[in-house]
Design a protein around this motif. Structure first.
Motif, PDB file in Angstrom:
ATOM      1  N   ARG A 193     -17.945 -32.272 -11.614  1.00 37.23           N
ATOM      2  CA  ARG A 193     -18.102 -30.959 -12.284  1.00 37.23           C
ATOM      3  C   ARG A 193     -18.610 -31.001 -13.648  1.00 37.23           C
ATOM      4  O   ARG A 193     -18.573 -32.083 -14.149  1.00 37.23           O
ATOM      5  CB  ARG A 193     -16.875 -30.181 -12.195  1.00 37.23           C
ATOM      6  N   ARG A 219     -18.846 -29.660 -17.345  1.00 44.29           N
ATOM      7  CA  ARG A 219     -18.137 -28.744 -18.420  1.00 44.29           C
ATOM      8  C   ARG A 219     -18.985 -28.548 -19.569  1.00 44.29           C
ATOM      9  O   ARG A 219     -19.833 -29.615 -20.008  1.00 44.29           O
ATOM     10  CB  ARG A 219     -16.824 -29.450 -18.920  1.00 44.29           C
ATOM     11  N   ASP A 279     -17.226 -34.573 -15.351  1.00 41.69           N
ATOM     12  CA  ASP A 279     -15.885 -34.963 -14.810  1.00 41.69           C
ATOM     13  C   ASP A 279     -16.028 -35.399 -13.236  1.00 41.69           C
ATOM     14  O   ASP A 279     -16.792 -34.739 -12.616  1.00 41.69           O
ATOM     15  CB  ASP A 279     -14.923 -33.762 -14.978  1.00 41.69           C
ATOM     16  N   GLU A 313     -12.623 -37.331 -17.052  1.00 40.40           N
ATOM     17  CA  GLU A 313     -13.769 -37.108 -17.976  1.00 40.40           C
ATOM     18  C   GLU A 313     -14.564 -38.398 -17.735  1.00 40.40           C
ATOM     19  O   GLU A 313     -13.875 -39.361 -18.079  1.00 40.40           O
ATOM     20  CB  GLU A 313     -13.569 -36.870 -19.560  1.00 40.40           C
TER      21      GLU A 313
END
Ligand code: DAH
Length: 339
Positions: A244, A246, A260, A281
């Motif tokens: 994903r 961020r 991540d 992360e």
């Protein structure tokens, strides 16, 4: 006189035979047989004897000398062969013994990961570039959209050198050198050593490794970024990974992201490794900022790109579950032999 010669000969013979060390033997030789020894003294006295006495005494002296010399040689040879025996016993080599095993060296875990990632990217048409570890302020900061007063300069504690040079704080300056050298379109990675003025502890080192990546082409989008990152991570972890993005801030990308991966230990359920968030992360990335393209001599209206900065050291620690970053540069064989 003959009596005294024979008496001396008898005593000396005993001393020669009983000598315990070569030094002791030599002392007896000097004292009796030497140029100024007792026998020589007798020789000097000969002149004072009558001719008949002299013949007899001469004979006695000669035979004493001959037998003492023989005894001396015998004893000396005995000492020499004893010394040789001792040495042979000491230095004896058993040629039938198997040789000590050859211990083959192995690649450092960082080198292994770097090789793997390089061949992954080579297969996708990327070139690997090198850049200098001693960098200019321009390449390390200005060209990456970090002007002198930009607060982002304080994000990284820099080792400054004389003449405005510095030890590169990241591999991102190789992006600029790559664009300048190769021009667009461009696919490059740049693995290398970077330096920060950090207090060293189990998770911080002043020297560590990153792998920079950059692709510049017409119409590069976040979809490209995601595709290459998923391919990279699938290769590293040996299975499909869920990722994903961020938002994350880095002056040289816009938009910038933190990528991540879903925690490989718990599969996203939450565990101590992912601090119960289900996500870990992994790497910062983003679309290359127009100012950076310009600094590399590329027209941002015509071309776009993505870039990422993979922390190789961190990746090695995750993959091999190494709990202290200091092992990596320790040169400690107890650590290295495990790979
Ligand atoms: N150079 C950054 C650092 O060391 C990492 C980084 C972030 C590299 C974003 C990138 C990127 O290429 O797009 O902190």
């Amino acid at each position: 006189m003959i009596g005294r010669i024979e008496e001396l000969a008898g005593q000396t013979l005993g001393r020669v035979r009983e000598a315990g060390t070569p030094e002791e033997l030599e002392a007896v030789r000097v004292e009796v047989l030497g140029r100024k020894g007792s026998l020589a003294e007798f020789g000097k006295l000969m002149g004072k004897l009558s001719p008949e006495e002299r013949v007899a005494a001469g004979k006695a002296l000669n035979s004493a000398k001959t037998s003492l010399e023989a005894a001396y040689e015998l004893k000396k040879t005995a000492f020499e062969s004893a010394a040789l025996e001792a040495r042979l016993a000491r230095e004896w080599v058993d040629l039938t013994m198997p040789p000590p095993g050859i211990v083959p060296g192995s690649l450092h875990p960082l080198t292994r990961i770097q090789n793997e990632i390089e061949s992954l990217f080579f297969s996708m048409g990327f070139a690997a570039l090198d850049g200098p570890e001693v960098e200019t302020e321009f390449h390390n900061f200005d060209a990456l959209n970090i002007p002198p007063d930009h607060p982002a300069r304080d994000m990284q504690d820099t080792f400054w050198l004389e003449g405005g040079h510095l030890l590169r704080t990241h591999t991102s300056p190789v992006q600029v050198r790559g664009m300048q050298r190769l021009g667009p379109p461009l696919r490059m990675i740049a693995p290398g050593r970077v330096f920060r003025n950090e207090e060293v502890d189990p998770s911080h080192e002043h020297t560590f490794y990153q792998l920079e990546g950059m692709m510049v082409d017409r119409e590069v989008s976040i979809a490209h970024l995601l595709y290459f990152m998923k391919t990279l991570l699938g290769g590293i972890f040996g299975r499909e990974v869920t990722v994903r993005l961020r938002p994350g801030f880095f002056p040289f990308v816009e938009p910038g992201f933190e990528l991540d991966i879903q925690c490989m230990v718990c599969g996203g359920e939450g565990c101590p490794v992912c601090k119960h968030s289900g996500w870990v992360e992994l790497l910062p990335c983003g679309l290359v900022h127009p100012n950076v393209l310009r600094a590399g001599g590329i027209n941002p209206d015509e071309y776009g790109g993505f870039a990422f900065g993979l922390g190789l050291t961190r990746l090695v620690m995750m993959r091999y579950l190494i709990d202290d970053i200091r092992w990596l540069q320790s040169g400690d064989l107890r650590f290295l032999k495990q790979f």
